[in-house]
Scaffold this motif. Structure first.
Motif, PDB file in Angstrom:
ATOM      1  N   ASN A 325      15.887   1.015  -0.361  1.00  0.00           N
ATOM      2  CA  ASN A 325      14.598   1.538  -0.267  1.00  0.00           C
ATOM      3  C   ASN A 325      13.653   1.712  -1.271  1.00  0.00           C
ATOM      4  N   ASN A 329      10.553  -0.652  -1.544  1.00  0.00           N
ATOM      5  CA  ASN A 329       9.206  -0.268  -1.564  1.00  0.00           C
ATOM      6  C   ASN A 329       8.273  -0.888  -2.708  1.00  0.00           C
ATOM      7  N   LYS A 332       7.279  -4.326  -2.000  1.00  0.00           N
ATOM      8  CA  LYS A 332       6.616  -4.602  -0.649  1.00  0.00           C
ATOM      9  C   LYS A 332       5.085  -3.906  -1.081  1.00  0.00           C
ATOM     10  N   ASP A 358       8.727   0.818 -11.580  1.00  0.00           N
ATOM     11  CA  ASP A 358       7.957  -0.087 -11.304  1.00  0.00           C
ATOM     12  C   ASP A 358       6.681  -0.089 -12.059  1.00  0.00           C
ATOM     13  N   THR A 389       8.136   2.336   8.152  1.00  0.00           N
ATOM     14  CA  THR A 389       7.989   3.266   9.215  1.00  0.00           C
ATOM     15  C   THR A 389       7.630   4.930   8.447  1.00  0.00           C
ATOM     16  N   GLY A 390       7.868   4.571   7.183  1.00  0.00           N
ATOM     17  CA  GLY A 390       7.538   5.745   6.534  1.00  0.00           C
ATOM     18  C   GLY A 390       8.905   6.794   6.628  1.00  0.00           C
ATOM     19  N   LEU A 391       9.945   6.310   6.735  1.00  0.00           N
ATOM     20  CA  LEU A 391      11.110   7.142   7.037  1.00  0.00           C
ATOM     21  C   LEU A 391      11.900   6.650   5.624  1.00  0.00           C
ATOM     22  N   GLY A 392      11.939   5.728   4.900  1.00  0.00           N
ATOM     23  CA  GLY A 392      12.853   5.373   3.937  1.00  0.00           C
ATOM     24  C   GLY A 392      12.912   6.349   2.887  1.00  0.00           C
ATOM     25  N   LEU A 393      11.777   6.951   2.424  1.00  0.00           N
ATOM     26  CA  LEU A 393      12.072   8.129   1.443  1.00  0.00           C
ATOM     27  C   LEU A 393      12.266   9.267   1.905  1.00  0.00           C
TER      28      LEU A 393
END
Ligand code: ATP
Ligand code: MG
Length: 442
Positions: A325, A329, A332, A358, A389-393
């Motif tokens: 993730n 991120n 992406k 990064d 979806t905004g769930l990764g973090l």
């Protein structure tokens, strides 16, 4: 009158006078003991020779004083106990009279209203000291109408930010009334229910966000299904294209549900997390290989700065999710070619520090406090393609915490964005669970 009679009369008078003087002395001592609540003034020498009636009186007074002392001690103990309970209460307690003059407050009330606990505003008017119109209105209603008041109010604690407004459950009730029934003393108890409110809000947001995220791909799938039915699958190429889109959105729904299940598993204190030793570098390498096509397409570079053969204890499945993730991120969110994503690990003794950094567009300062919240995405107009979806973090944060660690983010847009993970230093420690327990025990 013979001289003998005179002498006898004088002797009698003397004896009477002497006896009266002694009895007066006893009575004086008894009355002083009673007045001063002093049992030690009784008993002993003088009273041993006192007339029976005086000794009886002395015994009664002694017992009475003893009972009074016992009663006083009991009242003091009860007062101390009640005082300690009210003083230590998490709820704010306030006692005031019919003019709203403050008569008592506990330390929680001082904290809530920002009063100096060394000089509380006793004997001052509550309306002038409490900067909350709703609460003052309730106090007034209670003393004016003599009735019990209960309501929820919001309150800003002096010195705290507006964001941290508290929700208080307030209970105001009469304590004492005069002969005409007017309230002469009343009390207010203020209970902080902000946490419960916040939890309820999180639950509402979660349901709303989850429904919204699932509805979008479902609407797309339904739309394409309608089209397919309308065209009766006559055009094979077009039908295949439609099915392809439907599959993509179907996969999105599956991923959202999978992510939500992962979060709920991690949040429910799930302890099925593995604590095997594994090579962190290998785990990051595997992720880099999987993300290579995405990185190549954007001319991005993934650099691994993790010592070879360095092992940590934990669950490799979740470390794969964490790295995937964070690196995904970074790639992406950056379209400009030449991005470098670095994954580094340092052991500092107390902590093992893992950093994914990064040099891309970064995260605006205003978004940083919310970045780990479920369904949160930075509102950019960088195209729908990047839309996650905004769930990764959220998963990353919970997975790190399940390993006893912490994660934070630092970002200077256009210069450096770094997700910094601190794990309890493992050194040669055998298992993640052991270090996790230590961390929690700190
Ligand atoms: P998901 O991971 O569920 O597919 P997502 O990637 O949008 O969706 P998160 O991983 O939670 O969700 O990230 C939240 C947001 O944080 C992203 O939408 C992005 O705007 C921002 N973000 C995260 N990492 C970076 C980064 N390295 N650079 C710029 N923005 C980032
Ligand atoms: Mg993501």
């Amino acid at each position: 009158m013979t001289p003998l009679l005179i002498a006898l009369s004088a002797l009698l008078a003397f004896l009477l006078w002497n006896q009266t003087r002694k009895v007066n002395g006893y009575l004086r001592r008894l009355s002083e003991a009673l007045l001063n609540h002093d049992r030690s003034a009784l008993g002993g020498e003088p009273f041993d020779r006192a007339p029976p009636a005086v000794r009886e009186l002395e015994r009664h007074i002694f017992e009475q004083l003893f009972e009074t002392e016992t009663l006083e001690r009991r009242v003091t103990r009860r007062e101390d106990l009640l005082g300690a309970i009210v003083e230590g209460l998490g709820d704010a307690v306030l006692v005031f009279d019919q003019n709203l003059t403050i008569r008592f407050i506990n330390p929680s009330a001082s904290n809530l209203f920002g009063w100096d606990s060394d000089s509380p505003p006793l004997d001052r008017n509550a309306a002038a000291c409490i900067g909350n119109i709703d609460l003052v209105g309730m106090l007034e209603d209670c003393v004016t109408h003599g009735r019990w008041e209960n309501a929820e109010i919001t309150h800003s604690v002096p010195g705290e930010s507006e964001v941290g407004r508290r929700v208080l459950e307030v209970d105001v009730a009469p304590l004492q009334r005069d002969d005409s029934g007017m309230v002469t003393r009343a009390r207010a108890v203020l209970h902080d229910v902000s946490a419960a409110h916040q939890l309820e809000q999180v639950r509402k947001d979660f349901v709303a966000n989850a429904s919204h995220e699932l509805r979008t791909p479902l609407t797309v799938i339904n739309g394409y299904l309608e089209n397919l039915l309308d065209t009766e699958l006559e055009d094979r190429d077009m039908s295949l294209r439609f099915l392809g889109v439907m599959r993509k959105h179907g996969e999105r729904i599956a991923r959202i549900i999978e992510d939500m299940l992962t979060i709920s598993k991690l949040e429910s204190g799930f302890d099925g997390i593995e604590d095997k030793r594994f090579e962190l570098r290998k785990c990051a390498e595997e992720v880099a290989v999987r993300l290579a096509p995405l990185a190549d397409a954007k001319d991005a570079q993934i650099v691994l700065d993790i010592p070879d053969d360095d092992e940590i204890a934990g669950d490799a499945f979740y470390w794969d999710q964490i790295f995937f993730n964070l690196i995904e991120n970074a790639i992406k969110e950056n379209d400009a070619p030449g991005l470098t994503v670095t994954v580094a690990m340092r052991r500092t003794g107390k902590y093992d520090e893992i950093v994914v950094a990064d040099d891309g567009v970064g995260i605006p300062k205003a978004a940083l406090p919310y970045i780990f919240k479920r369904f949160y995405r930075v509102d950019t107009n960088r195209g729908a393609e990047k839309k996650g979806t905004g769930l990764g973090l959220s998963i990353v944060k919970r997975a790190v915490e399940a390993h006893g660690g912490e994660i934070r983010v630092e970002s200077t847009p256009g210069v450096r964005t770094a997700f910094v993970i601190n794990l309890p230093g493992q050194g040669d420690a055998p298992a993640a669970s052991a270090t996790r327990d230590e961390a929690e025990g700190q």
